[in-house]
Write an enzyme that holds these catalytic residues in place. Sequence first.
Site, PDB file in Angstrom:
ATOM      1  N   GLY A   1       1.218  -1.429  -0.359  1.00  9.47           N
ATOM      2  CA  GLY A   1       0.027  -0.468  -0.423  1.00  9.47           C
ATOM      3  C   GLY A   1       1.201   1.587   0.276  1.00  9.47           C
TER       4      GLY A   1
ATOM      5  N   MET B   1       5.514   2.420   1.410  1.00 12.24           N
ATOM      6  CA  MET B   1       6.802   2.569   1.784  1.00 12.24           C
ATOM      7  C   MET B   1       6.695   3.649   2.752  1.00 12.24           C
ATOM      8  SD  MET B   1       8.449   0.503   3.347  1.00 12.24           S
ATOM      9  CE  MET B   1      10.374   0.707   4.169  1.00 12.24           C
TER      10      MET B   1
ATOM     11  N   ASN C   1      10.053   4.992   3.621  1.00 16.84           N
ATOM     12  CA  ASN C   1      11.715   5.085   3.140  1.00 16.84           C
ATOM     13  C   ASN C   1      11.373   7.214   4.084  1.00 16.84           C
ATOM     14  OD1 ASN C   1      11.333   3.062   1.932  1.00 16.84           O
ATOM     15  ND2 ASN C   1      10.112   4.148   0.126  1.00 16.84           N
TER      16      ASN C   1
ATOM     17  N   GLU D   1       2.136   6.388   7.597  1.00 12.96           N
ATOM     18  CA  GLU D   1       3.135   6.537   7.173  1.00 12.96           C
ATOM     19  C   GLU D   1       4.360   7.152   7.682  1.00 12.96           C
ATOM     20  OE1 GLU D   1       4.468   3.899   5.225  1.00 12.96           O
ATOM     21  OE2 GLU D   1       2.775   3.399   5.319  1.00 12.96           O
TER      22      GLU D   1
END
Length: 1027
Positions: A433, A435, A437, A469
């Site tokens: 969905g 990430m 980072n 996120e």
Amino acid sequence: MEPHTHTLLNMCRASLPRNMIENSMFEEEPDVVDLAKDSTAFPALEPDEVVYEPRSSRLLVRGLGENDLDDEEEDYESSARLLGMSFINRSSTHNPSSSPYNRQAPPRLCSCPSARMLVVGVFILVLVASMAMALYFLPGCTFTKVGVCANSSTPMEPSYPNSTNGELFPWNEIRLPASVRPVNYDLSLTPNLTSMTFTGRTVINMTILHDTKRIVLHSSELIITKATFQDKSVEVKVLEYKPWQQIAVSFLEDLKVGQVCVLTLDYAANLSHTYDGFYNSSYNDKTGAKRVLAATQFEPQAARKAFPCFDEPAFKATFLVRITREPGYITLSNMPQAKTTTLPSGLLEDEFEQTGVNMSTYLVAFIVANFTSITRNVSNTLVSVYSVPEKKEHTHYALDTASTLLHFYNTFFHIDYPLRKLDLVAIPDFLAGAMENWGLITFRETSLLVGNQSSPLDKQLIANVVAHELAHQWFGNLVTMRWWNDLWLNEGFATYWQYTSLMTEFPQLDLGNVFLGVRFKALAKDSLNSSHPVSVSSQVTTPEQVSEMFDSVTYEKGASLLLMLKTTLPDGQFRKGLIKYLDKYRGSNTVTEDLWNSLTQVGQESVSDMMRTWTLQNGFPLVTVSRKGGHVTLTQEHFLLSADNATHTSNLWHIPVTYVNDSCSSAPSCRQIFTLRNKTATLNVSDSVKWLKFNYMNTGFYIVHYGDEGWATLIDALKTDINTLTPHDRASLIHNIFALSRLGRVSFRQVLNLLDYATNETETAPLTEALSQLSSVYRLLDKRQEQRLVARMKVYIWGHFGQLMDSQDWGEEESVSKQELRSVLLEMACSLGRQNCTDQATALFDQWTNSNQTKPIPGDLQRVVFSTAAQSDLRWLSLMEAYSSTTYDSEKRKILQALASTQDPQSIVWILSTGLEGGIIQTQELPLVISTMSDGFAGHLLVWDFVKENWDRIIEKFPVGSYPIQSIIKSTTSQFSTQTHLEEVQGFFSNLKERGSQMRSVQEALETIRLNQLWMDRNLPTLRIWL
């Protein structure tokens, strides 16, 4: 283990009935060999061979003595054949083979030894046994593999595997040694988007923590072309051990503690054609031209596919990244771009600032594409949302949401986001969905892009993913779990904060009902024996074991436990403890105990004592309530669904039992709390109290059984005044009684008695839960072809909810809660063929198509309208055309679900094949397609065959153990309820060996089928009488 012991184990297993042998392959807790006790198999390691993990080292021994006995098995006729469909000839036979361990026939004659010989023999045996025991118990004595007793301080020669060139590889553990720590990576990459290859150079500055003669790190699918150490003119040999994705450089003399050294590695590789590592992607622009790009997805263990590295979370370092590109592209990485240099070849090299924070390798990211962006400055951070140029207009909501949430997290945690920029990037071809980072968050387009005119439900999805996120930038990036066994410290927190932050900053999105549903989902997963503790103390080492940590227990149960803890602690302690935790461990790695210590230090009582009972053991408690006058007895036990009379554990939890009563039941101030630490405890209440409702607002992670009298009293209270309990408490009662029915503690008649009150229900949470539970029962009956019961079930659902279904409005609706409710009601109504619903849905679809899609369908109604239309061949073709042309990602996904809901066998086969190939239907959507098809009767018959016949191709696309594989297994098997299907599923997965047989999700699938069988056996007679 000595050879004769292994032989004996094989003989013992071979003598077991076949079903017991296969079941043993799926046990959650495999046999464990303690390295400290089995030094013959695993000699003591030198100081530099200590794995970077403070816990005691253990080896999991799976599948010992795997049997070779293959009984003649019946090739069950697939249900798909009933529809005339077959992917390939699936008949199979098994040739029986005899066991290699045949017992020798005894000799016909034997002679008795003399008394003297007998005495001598006994003496020798006693002497040998005594010497062996003396040696065994000699302090500090360890046996080497050659049988010599050596003092534990004496180094022993380890047994090493062979590297690819035949030389011994100088390391024998799947985890890296702790002798070397990376300090900085200097990465240079040159991707070629024509040949789909790339070259790279990685310069690793590192420091030596223990004297060592080797440097061991990770590399996967990279061809090392040159390696130098310290002086770049001196080349060194690189050895590779592919099974563990490791490379190593050995030295004749020790590298000394404190020494700083540099390893330079040049390499080449193909851009990955799957969804991890440095992979290629493509899309068609508005002219129809194909555009290519390259992006990364490194979590959990794929950074090693893009550059050689110490690819474990605890090996944090700083990174400097350079990427060479063609002029028509842009590049992005974690940090802002520092400069661009034109190379003699005409290519451009973008150099990014060195990260100012230490970062785990799985958080590194870079992208080469022709994206455009919109930006905004928030608290000295430049926030940008990137997309393909054609979808730039769909990025505004994500930018608004991210900006608001970044300010919220900065303020709440008292620690500002540490980087100068934060990019959110929508990638056309992306499996997860999203990430997290650091500084470069990547998303599926459907998880980030939404039109301004989209429904609040569509925006709710985008806000959820963005909030999750962004929370990771603190929980996961700033403070990172030490190893994947504590993944919940990342994902449990991010899940908790996605709901908490949105309920605070975006109350109009009404996330409370969604979070409640998430907690119900976690309870369902955790009720199985195949579940696992939130913080796994057993070994999590192989890529499959790591991947399987990304599941509902880690995410949803982790978040649920944090909610329970938050509502239990005194006001302010939870927040103060988290701020202390983040501040103390910023830039570092942690284990679960570090969190409990931080929370304890800011309060009065030990958090650890309570929370260890929730994080270190499987499952959750069932609290049974019995009352005599003013004395209420609470008893706890493990809520464990079991179809094989397995012994329940004696686990105990420290349960913060909350409750309300008839005198004060709905306001938060009514809540009282009692901590249940022992098996049984007594709570005293006034004799005037008529009833008690436990687990107020369902904030606790447990299920409550009130006994026959207690349930009857609560049901009467709801029938008298439906608002005597909050909607969440009413939903909690519905969820609990269905769970208890599955456990066998209440009859289905009691379930139906409770649901009688629901004819007056109007709130989203209880109605959604009731319809979800009834839908599950309906689908089980449908798959068993219990047609008379299916018809009666329809009548029952319509009798209780039909009037509410028919009263729903089909126009625009602003309230998110009302949108959620009507979408659930109407999807159920149309799927059951309720005429009023299908007529309205068909009319809306025809208006949409006749107006060339200019007359919009309300976003929350699109799925039911499209799915109803898809049952007509002509309208299915119209949907296929719309799927190819629409640019709205949320709409496109709903159309795909509708296309997959068809009951036409040829269309089903085409969609499955197209999804596996990629192209018209992206392969990333295959799990969604399979899940949707499995709900329908025809799809359920075909999709299991498709998965079996294409398993090897599927695991090429999705790694074994990954969430998509978990989803595919669950979708295709969770509605089986016959012995035939159980044996078919068990046989298929047991034959996969390393291609998936040991997955936890396989054990879950087998458990679920057995439980479905048991539920049917218990309840079919009741249903035939009462429905």
